[in-house]
Design a protein around this motif. Sequence first.
Motif, PDB file in Angstrom:
ATOM      1  N   ASP A   1       0.857  -1.266   0.029  1.00 11.13           N
ATOM      2  CA  ASP A   1       0.066  -0.104   0.105  1.00 11.13           C
ATOM      3  C   ASP A   1       0.869   1.188  -0.009  1.00 11.13           C
ATOM      4  O   ASP A   1       2.027   1.205   0.158  1.00 11.13           O
ATOM      5  N   GLY A   2       0.286   2.470  -0.285  1.00 11.94           N
ATOM      6  CA  GLY A   2       1.005   3.500   0.018  1.00 11.94           C
ATOM      7  C   GLY A   2       0.525   4.442   1.130  1.00 11.94           C
ATOM      8  O   GLY A   2      -0.583   4.192   1.555  1.00 11.94           O
ATOM      9  N   ILE A   3       1.449   5.238   1.202  1.00  8.78           N
ATOM     10  CA  ILE A   3       1.309   6.498   2.378  1.00  8.78           C
ATOM     11  C   ILE A   3       0.537   7.392   2.067  1.00  8.78           C
ATOM     12  O   ILE A   3       0.928   8.040   0.888  1.00  8.78           O
ATOM     13  N   GLU A   4      -0.858   7.687   2.361  1.00  3.93           N
ATOM     14  CA  GLU A   4      -1.804   8.910   2.083  1.00  3.93           C
ATOM     15  C   GLU A   4      -0.945  10.090   2.824  1.00  3.93           C
ATOM     16  O   GLU A   4      -0.696  10.927   2.285  1.00  3.93           O
ATOM     17  N   ASP A   5      -1.033   9.949   4.329  1.00  3.62           N
ATOM     18  CA  ASP A   5      -0.306  10.974   5.102  1.00  3.62           C
ATOM     19  C   ASP A   5      -0.037  10.347   6.407  1.00  3.62           C
ATOM     20  O   ASP A   5      -0.609   9.012   6.773  1.00  3.62           O
ATOM     21  N   ILE A   6       0.832  10.758   7.129  1.00  2.74           N
ATOM     22  CA  ILE A   6       1.281  10.406   8.518  1.00  2.74           C
ATOM     23  C   ILE A   6       0.820  11.549   9.527  1.00  2.74           C
ATOM     24  O   ILE A   6       1.168  12.753   9.270  1.00  2.74           O
ATOM     25  N   LEU A   7       0.035  11.331  10.471  1.00  2.79           N
ATOM     26  CA  LEU A   7      -0.538  12.361  11.312  1.00  2.79           C
ATOM     27  C   LEU A   7       0.033  12.110  12.840  1.00  2.79           C
ATOM     28  O   LEU A   7       0.207  11.071  13.353  1.00  2.79           O
TER      29      LEU A   7
END
Length: 123
Positions: free
Chosen positions: A67-73
């Motif tokens: 999978d890909g990273i959409e965002d890291i919060l």
Amino acid sequence: MAGMDVSLKEMMGIDGTIGAAIVDHGSGMALGTLGGSKELDLQVAAAGNTEVMKAKLRTMDSLGLKDGIEDILITLTAQYHIIRPITGRSGKGLFLYLALDRNRANLALARHMLKVIEEKLEL
């Protein structure tokens, strides 16, 4: 399409933004920054968040996640920090970094706006 300066200005226009950067996660260097403060050195944040990005990518690889990273919060007591990889061809190896004042920001709207900015960015 928007360039780096326009994108940084748009990031700073998101309600509650303290600082914004476009970062090369290969080197940890900020290619461009806007905002920041004595308490938020964006060059230090760029280098530190590069390590966060690399650690997540290594972990995903170790787990076999395709999978890909959409965002890291990252949520702090007074701030939100968002790391969003740039997915366009010209942005491979780069990410957007946004620091927000938690009391003034709308997290859902900020994430949406950052996605729109990332999609328009052309480096």
